[in-house]
Design an enzyme around this catalytic site. Structure first.
Site, PDB file in Angstrom:
ATOM      1  N   THR A  26       0.873  -1.177   0.000  1.00 47.28           N
ATOM      2  CA  THR A  26       0.000   0.000   0.000  1.00 47.28           C
ATOM      3  C   THR A  26       0.908   1.224   0.000  1.00 47.28           C
ATOM      4  OG1 THR A  26      -1.649  -1.181   1.292  1.00 47.28           O
ATOM      5  CG2 THR A  26      -1.847   1.214   1.195  1.00 47.28           C
TER       6      THR A  26
ATOM      7  N   LYS B 175      -7.818   1.494  -3.210  1.00 42.23           N
ATOM      8  CA  LYS B 175      -7.506   1.074  -1.828  1.00 42.23           C
ATOM      9  C   LYS B 175      -7.681   2.233  -0.849  1.00 42.23           C
ATOM     10  CE  LYS B 175      -5.167  -1.007   1.601  1.00 42.23           C
ATOM     11  NZ  LYS B 175      -5.463  -2.236   2.260  1.00 42.23           N
TER      12      LYS B 175
ATOM     13  N   LYS C  81      -1.908   5.112   8.509  1.00 43.97           N
ATOM     14  CA  LYS C  81      -1.092   5.161   7.287  1.00 43.97           C
ATOM     15  C   LYS C  81      -1.977   5.383   6.064  1.00 43.97           C
ATOM     16  CE  LYS C  81       1.480   2.291   4.079  1.00 43.97           C
ATOM     17  NZ  LYS C  81       2.069   1.011   3.705  1.00 43.97           N
TER      18      LYS C  81
HETATM   19  P1  NAD Z   1       6.002  -5.683   7.412  1.00 52.47           P
HETATM   20  O1  NAD Z   1       6.696  -4.506   8.005  1.00 52.47           O
HETATM   21  O2  NAD Z   1       5.682  -6.869   8.253  1.00 52.47           O
HETATM   22  O3  NAD Z   1       6.847  -6.220   6.132  1.00 52.47           O
HETATM   23  C1  NAD Z   1       7.582  -5.403   5.272  1.00 52.47           C
HETATM   24  C2  NAD Z   1       8.880  -6.143   4.977  1.00 52.47           C
HETATM   25  O4  NAD Z   1       9.637  -5.384   4.020  1.00 52.47           O
HETATM   26  C3  NAD Z   1       9.784  -6.314   6.209  1.00 52.47           C
HETATM   27  O5  NAD Z   1      10.060  -7.694   6.419  1.00 52.47           O
HETATM   28  C4  NAD Z   1      11.038  -5.523   5.854  1.00 52.47           C
HETATM   29  O6  NAD Z   1      12.235  -6.103   6.378  1.00 52.47           O
HETATM   30  C5  NAD Z   1      11.016  -5.577   4.343  1.00 52.47           C
HETATM   31  N1  NAD Z   1      11.808  -4.537   3.708  1.00 52.47           N
HETATM   32  C6  NAD Z   1      11.908  -3.229   4.052  1.00 52.47           C
HETATM   33  N2  NAD Z   1      12.751  -2.603   3.201  1.00 52.47           N
HETATM   34  C7  NAD Z   1      13.179  -3.529   2.322  1.00 52.47           C
HETATM   35  C8  NAD Z   1      14.067  -3.497   1.205  1.00 52.47           C
HETATM   36  N3  NAD Z   1      14.683  -2.367   0.834  1.00 52.47           N
HETATM   37  N4  NAD Z   1      14.292  -4.638   0.525  1.00 52.47           N
HETATM   38  C9  NAD Z   1      13.666  -5.793   0.899  1.00 52.47           C
HETATM   39  N5  NAD Z   1      12.826  -5.894   1.940  1.00 52.47           N
HETATM   40  C10 NAD Z   1      12.591  -4.768   2.636  1.00 52.47           C
HETATM   41  O7  NAD Z   1       4.670  -5.084   6.737  1.00 52.47           O
HETATM   42  P2  NAD Z   1       3.373  -5.920   6.271  1.00 52.47           P
HETATM   43  O8  NAD Z   1       2.383  -5.942   7.359  1.00 52.47           O
HETATM   44  O9  NAD Z   1       3.824  -7.187   5.621  1.00 52.47           O
HETATM   45  O10 NAD Z   1       2.802  -4.916   5.153  1.00 52.47           O
HETATM   46  C11 NAD Z   1       3.377  -4.845   3.851  1.00 52.47           C
HETATM   47  C12 NAD Z   1       2.515  -3.907   3.008  1.00 52.47           C
HETATM   48  O11 NAD Z   1       1.189  -4.420   2.974  1.00 52.47           O
HETATM   49  C13 NAD Z   1       2.419  -2.483   3.554  1.00 52.47           C
HETATM   50  O12 NAD Z   1       2.450  -1.584   2.477  1.00 52.47           O
HETATM   51  C14 NAD Z   1       1.078  -2.472   4.271  1.00 52.47           C
HETATM   52  O13 NAD Z   1       0.504  -1.183   4.326  1.00 52.47           O
HETATM   53  C15 NAD Z   1       0.279  -3.404   3.390  1.00 52.47           C
HETATM   54  N6  NAD Z   1      -0.853  -4.055   4.072  1.00 52.47           N
HETATM   55  C16 NAD Z   1      -0.691  -4.615   5.304  1.00 52.47           C
HETATM   56  C17 NAD Z   1      -1.786  -5.221   5.923  1.00 52.47           C
HETATM   57  C18 NAD Z   1      -1.650  -5.861   7.276  1.00 52.47           C
HETATM   58  O14 NAD Z   1      -2.679  -6.216   7.866  1.00 52.47           O
HETATM   59  N7  NAD Z   1      -0.442  -6.050   7.789  1.00 52.47           N
HETATM   60  C19 NAD Z   1      -3.040  -5.254   5.276  1.00 52.47           C
HETATM   61  C20 NAD Z   1      -3.160  -4.702   4.014  1.00 52.47           C
HETATM   62  C21 NAD Z   1      -2.043  -4.103   3.418  1.00 52.47           C
END
Ligand code: NAD
Length: 288
Positions: free
Chosen positions: A85, A160, A235
């Site tokens: 997102t 979204k 966010k």
């Molecule tokens: P998270 O923080 O658990 O995972 C993100 C991952 O990206 C981490 O493991 C981090 O180490 C990795 N990362 C950061 N920089 C990086 C780079 N340069 N190269 C490689 N990896 C890198 O977050 P999440 O909960 O998995 O969410 C991911 C996305 O999904 C976000 O944009 C969030 O808004 C969206 N989202 C999350 C949810 C939820 O319920 N968690 C629901 C809908 C959408």
């Protein structure tokens, strides 16, 4: 298909695991190293031979940085499928860069949370070329239960943030109405029975009722443990305000919701709680 998967956090790791049951997946994350997945040493290495590279990253700046690293490494005609997102502007900029590099890009943020990622029941809202959407549709079918093609690049992110702006506003309205009903001496079950079948009905009331013990099971029944954390709602409300400012759209309710969630998360112990924990917040407050 050969798939590169970059960003193996709460959402990315289970999505990649579901894909790895029937496709060749090579993952990369700067920190996470989930067991059972083939991992590369860098984002470029994970992207190199892939037909589709999926990114699932925290925000638009990180997406732009990762895109700049992987696009030159990807093979001609491959697809960059971003499921993070992020702001609409970053999604459109990354898509333009992909096209200039001889690639295709789809922005496809998800709804459904960690449970949806684990169970393969996410909903994808996608923007980008129809041909690329058709190519990745079988992957959506593995990771989710529904994918809607919303138009050109950035439109998935637009869908979204508009959806989640409605969700933030209706959750606040639901919580303040339940708190008012309490003070008026109205039984919560009676309130739910009326509203859920009347014109005040919404997903926030009917499917995710913020009052414990009322309606279907929701985070309210589990001490407001997320679910969908208040800071993630914040966010998305910030992203919708960024988008509204960019196109000069008047969104007073979205703005009010953003400010309330910002206050809740930053000053009122809301961080780490489900976004429906606005109800106990309202319960303790008076008009001034
Ligand atoms: P998270 O923080 O658990 O995972 C993100 C991952 O990206 C981490 O493991 C981090 O180490 C990795 N990362 C950061 N920089 C990086 C780079 N340069 N190269 C490689 N990896 C890198 O977050 P999440 O909960 O998995 O969410 C991911 C996305 O999904 C976000 O944009 C969030 O808004 C969206 N989202 C999350 C949810 C939820 O319920 N968690 C629901 C809908 C959408």
């Amino acid at each position: 298909m050969k798939i590169g998967f970059i960003g193996l956090g709460n959402m990315g790791a289970p999505m990649a695991a579901n894909l790895a049951k029937s496709h060749e997946v090579v993952g990369f994350d700067t920190i996470a190293a989930p067991a059972g997945l083939t991992l590369a040493q860098s984002a470029a290495a994970a992207a190199k031979d892939a037909d589709v590279v999926i990114t699932m990253l925290p925000n638009g700046d990180i997406l732009r940085a990762v895109a700049a690293e992987i696009h030159p490494a990807m093979k001609a005609g491959a697809i960059h499928l971003d499921c993070s997102t992020v702001d609409v502007e970053s999604a459109r900029a990354v898509a333009a860069e992909a096209e200039a590099a001889g690639l295709s890009a789809i922005d496809a943020p998800v709804s459904g949370g960690i449970g949806g990622a684990v169970n393969g029941t996410l909903t994808f809202m996608a923007g980008g070329p129809a041909a690329a959407f058709a190519t990745v549709e079988p992957l959506f079918a593995i990771m989710g239960q529904k994918a809607v093609h919303c138009g050109p690049s950035g439109n998935g992110q637009a869908a979204k943030i508009c959806n989640n702006m409605i969700l933030g506003v209706t959750m606040i309205a639901t919580c303040e109405a339940f708190a008012l009903a309490d003070k008026l001496g109205l039984d919560r079950q009676a309130m739910f029975d009326v509203v859920s079948t009347s014109s005040g009905a919404s997903w926030s009331v009917n499917a995710y009722c913020p009052a414990p013990g009322i309606g279907p099971q929701s985070p309210a029944d589990n001490g407001y443990k997320p679910g969908f954390a208040a800071e993630l709602m914040l966010k998305d409300l910030n992203l919708s305000q960024m988008a509204a400012e960019a196109v000069d759209a008047d969104t007073p309710m979205g703005l009010a919701a953003r400010d309330l969630y910002a206050h809740f998360v930053d000053d009122e112990d809301g961080r780490g709680k489900d976004f429906s924990a606005m109800l106990p917040r309202f319960e303790t407050r008076k008009r001034s």
